[in-house]
Motif scaffolding. Sequence first.
Motif, PDB file in Angstrom:
ATOM      1  N   PHE A 147       0.848  -1.190   0.000  1.00  0.00           N
ATOM      2  CA  PHE A 147       0.000   0.000   0.000  1.00  0.00           C
ATOM      3  C   PHE A 147       0.885   1.242   0.000  1.00  0.00           C
ATOM      4  O   PHE A 147       1.968   1.255   0.588  1.00  0.00           O
ATOM      5  CB  PHE A 147      -0.920   0.027   1.223  1.00  0.00           C
ATOM      6  N   HIS A 148       0.383   2.281  -0.654  1.00  0.00           N
ATOM      7  CA  HIS A 148       1.103   3.548  -0.633  1.00  0.00           C
ATOM      8  C   HIS A 148       0.905   4.277   0.694  1.00  0.00           C
ATOM      9  O   HIS A 148       1.771   5.069   1.097  1.00  0.00           O
ATOM     10  CB  HIS A 148       0.627   4.444  -1.779  1.00  0.00           C
ATOM     11  N   GLY A 149      -0.226   4.033   1.328  1.00  0.00           N
ATOM     12  CA  GLY A 149      -0.484   4.711   2.589  1.00  0.00           C
ATOM     13  C   GLY A 149      -1.483   3.958   3.437  1.00  0.00           C
ATOM     14  O   GLY A 149      -2.322   3.201   2.924  1.00  0.00           O
ATOM     15  N   PHE A 150      -1.384   4.149   4.750  1.00  0.00           N
ATOM     16  CA  PHE A 150      -2.353   3.615   5.720  1.00  0.00           C
ATOM     17  C   PHE A 150      -2.985   4.827   6.379  1.00  0.00           C
ATOM     18  O   PHE A 150      -2.279   5.699   6.888  1.00  0.00           O
ATOM     19  CB  PHE A 150      -1.631   2.750   6.752  1.00  0.00           C
ATOM     20  N   ILE A 151      -4.314   4.908   6.375  1.00  0.00           N
ATOM     21  CA  ILE A 151      -4.974   6.058   6.985  1.00  0.00           C
ATOM     22  C   ILE A 151      -5.613   5.652   8.305  1.00  0.00           C
ATOM     23  O   ILE A 151      -6.383   4.695   8.383  1.00  0.00           O
ATOM     24  CB  ILE A 151      -6.002   6.699   6.030  1.00  0.00           C
ATOM     25  N   LEU A 172      -8.230  10.893  -8.127  1.00  0.00           N
ATOM     26  CA  LEU A 172      -7.216  11.841  -8.578  1.00  0.00           C
ATOM     27  C   LEU A 172      -5.882  11.170  -8.888  1.00  0.00           C
ATOM     28  O   LEU A 172      -5.104  11.679  -9.695  1.00  0.00           O
ATOM     29  CB  LEU A 172      -7.007  12.922  -7.510  1.00  0.00           C
ATOM     30  N   LEU A 173      -5.607  10.047  -8.219  1.00  0.00           N
ATOM     31  CA  LEU A 173      -4.361   9.306  -8.427  1.00  0.00           C
ATOM     32  C   LEU A 173      -4.706   7.867  -8.825  1.00  0.00           C
ATOM     33  O   LEU A 173      -4.626   6.955  -7.993  1.00  0.00           O
ATOM     34  CB  LEU A 173      -3.512   9.302  -7.153  1.00  0.00           C
ATOM     35  N   PRO A 174      -5.108   7.627 -10.054  1.00  0.00           N
ATOM     36  CA  PRO A 174      -5.467   6.263 -10.458  1.00  0.00           C
ATOM     37  C   PRO A 174      -4.317   5.298 -10.195  1.00  0.00           C
ATOM     38  O   PRO A 174      -3.177   5.533 -10.586  1.00  0.00           O
ATOM     39  CB  PRO A 174      -5.723   6.406 -11.965  1.00  0.00           C
ATOM     40  N   GLY A 175      -4.638   4.222  -9.490  1.00  0.00           N
ATOM     41  CA  GLY A 175      -3.626   3.230  -9.153  1.00  0.00           C
ATOM     42  C   GLY A 175      -3.085   3.348  -7.751  1.00  0.00           C
ATOM     43  O   GLY A 175      -2.374   2.451  -7.282  1.00  0.00           O
ATOM     44  N   VAL A 176      -3.407   4.439  -7.026  1.00  0.00           N
ATOM     45  CA  VAL A 176      -2.921   4.572  -5.652  1.00  0.00           C
ATOM     46  C   VAL A 176      -3.642   3.570  -4.756  1.00  0.00           C
ATOM     47  O   VAL A 176      -4.830   3.288  -4.940  1.00  0.00           O
ATOM     48  CB  VAL A 176      -3.132   6.011  -5.135  1.00  0.00           C
ATOM     49  N   ARG A 177      -2.913   2.998  -3.809  1.00  0.00           N
ATOM     50  CA  ARG A 177      -3.471   2.015  -2.885  1.00  0.00           C
ATOM     51  C   ARG A 177      -3.344   2.557  -1.464  1.00  0.00           C
ATOM     52  O   ARG A 177      -2.232   2.751  -0.952  1.00  0.00           O
ATOM     53  CB  ARG A 177      -2.746   0.683  -3.017  1.00  0.00           C
ATOM     54  N   ILE A 178      -4.493   2.821  -0.839  1.00  0.00           N
ATOM     55  CA  ILE A 178      -4.525   3.347   0.520  1.00  0.00           C
ATOM     56  C   ILE A 178      -5.312   2.391   1.389  1.00  0.00           C
ATOM     57  O   ILE A 178      -6.457   2.046   1.074  1.00  0.00           O
ATOM     58  CB  ILE A 178      -5.156   4.752   0.564  1.00  0.00           C
ATOM     59  N   TRP A 179      -4.708   1.959   2.485  1.00  0.00           N
ATOM     60  CA  TRP A 179      -5.368   1.029   3.410  1.00  0.00           C
ATOM     61  C   TRP A 179      -6.456   1.784   4.166  1.00  0.00           C
ATOM     62  O   TRP A 179      -6.188   2.775   4.860  1.00  0.00           O
ATOM     63  CB  TRP A 179      -4.351   0.448   4.384  1.00  0.00           C
ATOM     64  N   LEU A 180      -7.685   1.316   4.031  1.00  0.00           N
ATOM     65  CA  LEU A 180      -8.836   1.915   4.711  1.00  0.00           C
ATOM     66  C   LEU A 180      -9.625   0.804   5.377  1.00  0.00           C
ATOM     67  O   LEU A 180      -9.846  -0.252   4.783  1.00  0.00           O
ATOM     68  CB  LEU A 180      -9.718   2.668   3.707  1.00  0.00           C
ATOM     69  N   ASP A 181     -10.048   1.038   6.603  1.00  0.00           N
ATOM     70  CA  ASP A 181     -10.661  -0.025   7.397  1.00  0.00           C
ATOM     71  C   ASP A 181     -11.834  -0.707   6.695  1.00  0.00           C
ATOM     72  O   ASP A 181     -11.919  -1.937   6.651  1.00  0.00           O
ATOM     73  CB  ASP A 181     -11.094   0.502   8.770  1.00  0.00           C
ATOM     74  N   ASN A 184     -10.211  -2.862   3.796  1.00  0.00           N
ATOM     75  CA  ASN A 184      -9.108  -3.806   3.975  1.00  0.00           C
ATOM     76  C   ASN A 184      -9.025  -4.470   5.340  1.00  0.00           C
ATOM     77  O   ASN A 184      -8.235  -5.402   5.506  1.00  0.00           O
ATOM     78  CB  ASN A 184      -7.768  -3.089   3.712  1.00  0.00           C
ATOM     79  N   LEU A 185      -9.800  -4.015   6.313  1.00  0.00           N
ATOM     80  CA  LEU A 185      -9.699  -4.594   7.656  1.00  0.00           C
ATOM     81  C   LEU A 185     -10.376  -5.960   7.698  1.00  0.00           C
ATOM     82  O   LEU A 185     -11.570  -6.082   7.472  1.00  0.00           O
ATOM     83  CB  LEU A 185     -10.335  -3.658   8.683  1.00  0.00           C
ATOM     84  N   GLU A 186      -9.592  -6.979   7.986  1.00  0.00           N
ATOM     85  CA  GLU A 186     -10.120  -8.337   8.134  1.00  0.00           C
ATOM     86  C   GLU A 186      -9.975  -8.845   9.553  1.00  0.00           C
ATOM     87  O   GLU A 186     -10.812  -9.609  10.028  1.00  0.00           O
ATOM     88  CB  GLU A 186      -9.390  -9.280   7.166  1.00  0.00           C
ATOM     89  N   ASP A 187      -8.924  -8.458  10.232  1.00  0.00           N
ATOM     90  CA  ASP A 187      -8.660  -8.929  11.591  1.00  0.00           C
ATOM     91  C   ASP A 187      -8.062  -7.774  12.375  1.00  0.00           C
ATOM     92  O   ASP A 187      -6.950  -7.324  12.078  1.00  0.00           O
ATOM     93  CB  ASP A 187      -7.692 -10.114  11.558  1.00  0.00           C
ATOM     94  N   VAL A 188      -8.801  -7.256  13.363  1.00  0.00           N
ATOM     95  CA  VAL A 188      -8.336  -6.091  14.115  1.00  0.00           C
ATOM     96  C   VAL A 188      -7.069  -6.390  14.907  1.00  0.00           C
ATOM     97  O   VAL A 188      -6.321  -5.470  15.271  1.00  0.00           O
ATOM     98  CB  VAL A 188      -9.456  -5.585  15.051  1.00  0.00           C
ATOM     99  N   SER A 189      -6.790  -7.656  15.143  1.00  0.00           N
ATOM    100  CA  SER A 189      -5.579  -8.005  15.886  1.00  0.00           C
ATOM    101  C   SER A 189      -4.323  -7.854  15.025  1.00  0.00           C
ATOM    102  O   SER A 189      -3.205  -7.937  15.536  1.00  0.00           O
ATOM    103  CB  SER A 189      -5.677  -9.441  16.404  1.00  0.00           C
ATOM    104  N   ARG A 190      -4.509  -7.631  13.719  1.00  0.00           N
ATOM    105  CA  ARG A 190      -3.360  -7.511  12.814  1.00  0.00           C
ATOM    106  C   ARG A 190      -3.177  -6.074  12.328  1.00  0.00           C
ATOM    107  O   ARG A 190      -2.603  -5.831  11.263  1.00  0.00           O
ATOM    108  CB  ARG A 190      -3.542  -8.451  11.625  1.00  0.00           C
ATOM    109  N   LEU A 191      -3.636  -5.108  13.115  1.00  0.00           N
ATOM    110  CA  LEU A 191      -3.484  -3.710  12.734  1.00  0.00           C
ATOM    111  C   LEU A 191      -2.021  -3.329  12.544  1.00  0.00           C
ATOM    112  O   LEU A 191      -1.660  -2.610  11.610  1.00  0.00           O
ATOM    113  CB  LEU A 191      -4.118  -2.801  13.792  1.00  0.00           C
TER     114      LEU A 191
END
Length: 473
Positions: A147-151, A172-181, A184-191
Amino acid sequence: LSRKLFLASLVLFIQTDTGSSKLLRLFVASVVSGLYLAALALARPFKRDDDLYLACTANLLLLCCFISGTVIQLCESAAYDNMCYTLVGFDSARGASEFVIALTAAMLAASLLVVVFKTVSAVRMPTIRLASTGRPPALELCPECHFHGFISHAWGTGQDQTHTAVRRLQLLLPGVRIWLDVDNLEDVSRLEESVADAMSFLVFLSAGYFRSFNCRRELYAALGSNRPFIPIFEADAAKGGASLAVLQAECRENCVEAAPDAYPSYGGPDEMIRRIFWETEPIVWVRVNAFQLESLKAVALRMLLHSPYYVSDPAELADGVMVPGETGPFAFGGPVTILVCRGNRGAFHLAEEVKKTAGKGRCSAATSAAVVVIREAEEALEGANAAPLSGHVVLLLYLNEKTFLDPGGAVARLVQVAMDRRIAVVLVHEQDPSCGGVPFRNYFQQTPQVLQQQPYKLYDTVAVPLYPAPEHR
């Protein structure tokens, strides 16, 4: 390079005596071209998508040329009667050649149309480009990140804003990958693992953020993995925001865990405050039209500055980023006189900023800051020997916590005089609490009633919001 050498020279060593009249060379060249095309599509070795598309298109055309050559070779062969018609379906080699020429022309025309379409779409699409070249930025990922960023945000006060920010950045940035809950959140224990899987850490600061245990987990994980922080803060208290001073106090009160698992060498609240608030200026989140675009551009620029591609070549980002068709500075179309009241503190400095900016703007006429004149309203409107007003005249009213509270009420009197003389009053509303910004409702209480009623109705004019960040001014 190896493929080019093989197709241009080494293939000639296949059947050196009779290869030009046999199919083996064409067959081998077709196989090599097909394998290389498949490798391009799977490996995607180019940093820019348009380079990849061009390379694939060129190799596809080359492959078609080799296959067409095979067809012509079969039709020219006289191994047995009607061989061309039996194997390919053409009556003669001439027919096969005409078909190959037509097919080649059609493929070239189709490729040209695709290039034109992509070029026109790229020009019209409001996406972020490099101001220096006008090209889309390279969105390269480091090998260990996906990911390019985690928010990181507090669900109660920052969820809507962060979801809006991520969706707009993805457009605005086609192809950018930003982690958003929510995505992408599957397991809160793996934050902690998710934070380490992103190249940068976007922290959206709103009221209550530091009181969230999971938000603090993400902060410690970002410190532990040494991810660059990109702070964004919501300043509007009505939307869950708070001032930077309040947010720092909240951080100092809550970020007190001793040796958290993700960052055992944590040095306490002072270290957290330094990383979030002091190392880089927090980006103000603004949700209004063009102002929001400036916030998103600032976030995108900081993300790009931390990407591997631009870390090694930061000069490309020296001029920043831009979006085609965005609103830019405008100059005045003719002489303008700005009146300011002495009792309206901060108005004169704001008028000077307007004058300076007018010299950098664009308009249809040839103008500069020299056409902007700043005069005191007291002298211009009430002075006995005042020079006549020239050009387009406006009274600049800077709305802050002290507006209309000056001793003697000179500001209110001058506003009334200006409106009696049909002089336009421009309202500018300060948004930064540290500079005296207060909610707009306060002005209905401190403004004299005569200015709020007929025939003046001062607040029928929409006030221009004044944000602290340079990109919003």
